[in-house]
Design a protein around this motif. Structure first.
Motif, mmCIF file in Angstrom:
data_model
loop_
_atom_site.group_PDB
_atom_site.id
_atom_site.type_symbol
_atom_site.label_atom_id
_atom_site.label_comp_id
_atom_site.label_asym_id
_atom_site.label_seq_id
_atom_site.Cartn_x
_atom_site.Cartn_y
_atom_site.Cartn_z
ATOM 1 N N VAL A 2 -3.656 1.959 -12.877
ATOM 2 C CA VAL A 2 -3.464 0.640 -12.262
ATOM 3 C C VAL A 2 -1.987 0.253 -12.290
ATOM 4 O O VAL A 2 -1.441 -0.243 -11.297
ATOM 5 C CB VAL A 2 -4.314 -0.417 -12.996
ATOM 6 C CG1 VAL A 2 -4.009 -1.814 -12.452
ATOM 7 C CG2 VAL A 2 -5.793 -0.108 -12.854
ATOM 8 N N LEU A 3 -1.332 0.496 -13.432
ATOM 9 C CA LEU A 3 0.089 0.181 -13.544
ATOM 10 C C LEU A 3 0.912 1.008 -12.545
ATOM 11 O O LEU A 3 1.802 0.477 -11.868
ATOM 12 C CB LEU A 3 0.571 0.449 -14.972
ATOM 13 C CG LEU A 3 2.062 0.202 -15.247
ATOM 14 C CD1 LEU A 3 2.409 -1.257 -14.980
ATOM 15 C CD2 LEU A 3 2.420 0.593 -16.681
ATOM 16 N N ALA A 4 0.605 2.294 -12.459
ATOM 17 C CA ALA A 4 1.315 3.167 -11.523
ATOM 18 C C ALA A 4 1.107 2.704 -10.088
ATOM 19 O O ALA A 4 2.031 2.726 -9.266
ATOM 20 C CB ALA A 4 0.840 4.610 -11.685
ATOM 21 N N ILE A 7 3.300 -0.318 -9.416
ATOM 22 C CA ILE A 7 4.709 0.075 -9.321
ATOM 23 C C ILE A 7 5.002 0.683 -7.952
ATOM 24 O O ILE A 7 5.992 0.346 -7.289
ATOM 25 C CB ILE A 7 5.072 1.055 -10.449
ATOM 26 C CG1 ILE A 7 5.030 0.340 -11.805
ATOM 27 C CG2 ILE A 7 6.460 1.651 -10.215
ATOM 28 C CD1 ILE A 7 5.230 1.261 -12.991
ATOM 29 N N VAL A 8 4.115 1.591 -7.517
ATOM 30 C CA VAL A 8 4.281 2.217 -6.199
ATOM 31 C C VAL A 8 4.173 1.171 -5.097
ATOM 32 O O VAL A 8 4.906 1.206 -4.096
ATOM 33 C CB VAL A 8 3.227 3.330 -6.000
ATOM 34 C CG1 VAL A 8 3.247 3.842 -4.561
ATOM 35 C CG2 VAL A 8 3.483 4.478 -6.963
ATOM 36 N N LEU A 9 3.268 0.202 -5.270
ATOM 37 C CA LEU A 9 3.095 -0.856 -4.273
ATOM 38 C C LEU A 9 4.361 -1.699 -4.136
ATOM 39 O O LEU A 9 4.795 -2.027 -3.030
ATOM 40 C CB LEU A 9 1.911 -1.746 -4.671
ATOM 41 C CG LEU A 9 1.426 -2.754 -3.627
ATOM 42 C CD1 LEU A 9 0.876 -2.025 -2.409
ATOM 43 C CD2 LEU A 9 0.360 -3.656 -4.227
ATOM 44 N N ILE A 10 4.975 -2.019 -5.275
ATOM 45 C CA ILE A 10 6.213 -2.801 -5.256
ATOM 46 C C ILE A 10 7.345 -2.019 -4.590
ATOM 47 O O ILE A 10 8.090 -2.551 -3.759
ATOM 48 C CB ILE A 10 6.605 -3.213 -6.683
ATOM 49 C CG1 ILE A 10 5.582 -4.212 -7.253
ATOM 50 C CG2 ILE A 10 8.005 -3.834 -6.714
ATOM 51 C CD1 ILE A 10 5.759 -4.495 -8.725
ATOM 52 N N LEU A 11 7.456 -0.744 -4.930
ATOM 53 C CA LEU A 11 8.493 0.091 -4.328
ATOM 54 C C LEU A 11 8.281 0.235 -2.823
ATOM 55 O O LEU A 11 9.236 0.214 -2.039
ATOM 56 C CB LEU A 11 8.517 1.468 -4.998
ATOM 57 C CG LEU A 11 8.951 1.488 -6.470
ATOM 58 C CD1 LEU A 11 8.794 2.890 -7.054
ATOM 59 C CD2 LEU A 11 10.392 1.023 -6.613
#
Length: 270
Positions: A2-4, A7-11
């Motif tokens: 979920v954290l990953a 992070i990918v979504l924000i990037l």
């Protein structure tokens, strides 16, 4: 996981932000565009900016001119990269390592170093100024040795036993290359094609040097004149900019699966 994902979504959002900013700005008035703090979503969607842009920005003419360069250059560049990559990966000939090392060294050579000699050669020597040929003919040798190097690395991951088995069945080198090896390295071929497309699409410097007639302008050149002719009318200029982005986005959407596979698998064995 979920954290990953977040992070990918924000990037991904950060990467897409400039494209969205161009799109939202193209639908605003000049006064709304100059407001502070800026709004993330337009208060009024002015689709008329696109019709205004098309009144001066000859979109389809520039589209035709741009793809007059891109289609032959990408086709020749990809095919010659396949042939050269196959030669370095599979064939044996005298001076192979020396030639390969020299070619790898050309990747480190800045384009500015060869810009003036090539300009003199194409314009004074060959008399091809104000034509598309200086932008197409260099791709008869793949345009950049990195593309050859990439395909060579992929071909070296394919067992040579496949070549030997096919040759026992009577297949020649060309048939082995096009019916066995090329389908096996399809992701790499797509990557090379897309990299060539991006290279030519963004190549404002060489296009503005060799092309002088307005009727032959590409998207890259036309946009530089478009913003100047409209002065401070940035919404209309950005509408034209967004229209020029669309073909690249569409091509990437269709080829992104193979593009990602090619980048991930580069140099991997088995």
């Amino acid at each position: 996981n979920v954290l990953a994902f977040f992070i990918v979504l924000i990037l991904a959002a950060l990467v897409l932000l400039p494209i969205w900013w161009i799109f939202r700005s193209s639908l605003m008035s000049t006064a709304a565009l100059n407001e502070y703090p800026p709004s993330f979503i337009p208060h009024e969607w002015l689709w008329s900016n696109y019709s205004k842009a098309l009144e001066t920005f000859e979109y389809w003419t520039y589209f035709k001119n741009t793809f007059t360069i891109i289609i032959p250059a990408v086709t020749f560049g990809t095919i010659t990269a396949i042939f050269c990559g196959y030669a370095f990966a599979r064939l044996r000939f005298r001076g192979k390592k020396l030639i390969f090392n020299i070619c790898v060294g050309t990747i480190l050579l800045p384009g500015m170093v060869t810009l003036i000699p090539l300009y003199i050669f194409w314009t004074k020597g060959m008399g091809l100024g104000d034509t598309y040929w200086p932008l197409i003919w260099p791709f008869l040798t793949s345009g950049c040795f990195f593309h050859i190097f990439l395909l060579r690395q992929f071909l070296m991951t394919i067992p040579k036993e496949l070549d030997e088995a096919a040759s026992i069945d009577g297949a020649g080198r060309m048939r082995i290359l096009w019916t066995i090896l090329v389908p096996s390295i399809k992701p790499a071929v797509v990557v090379v094609g897309m990299m060539l497309f991006i290279q030519i699409w963004n190549d404002l410097l060489q296009q503005i040097i060799y092309i002088n007639s307005m009727s032959k302008f590409t998207f890259a050149i036309a946009l530089t004149n478009f913003t100047g002719s409209f002065g401070t009318n940035w919404p209309v200029a950005l509408a034209a900019t967004f229209m020029t982005i669309l073909p690249g986005i569409v091509i990437y959407i269709f080829g992104q699966k193979s593009f990602v596979e090619g980048i991930v698998l580069t140099g991997m064995k088995n």
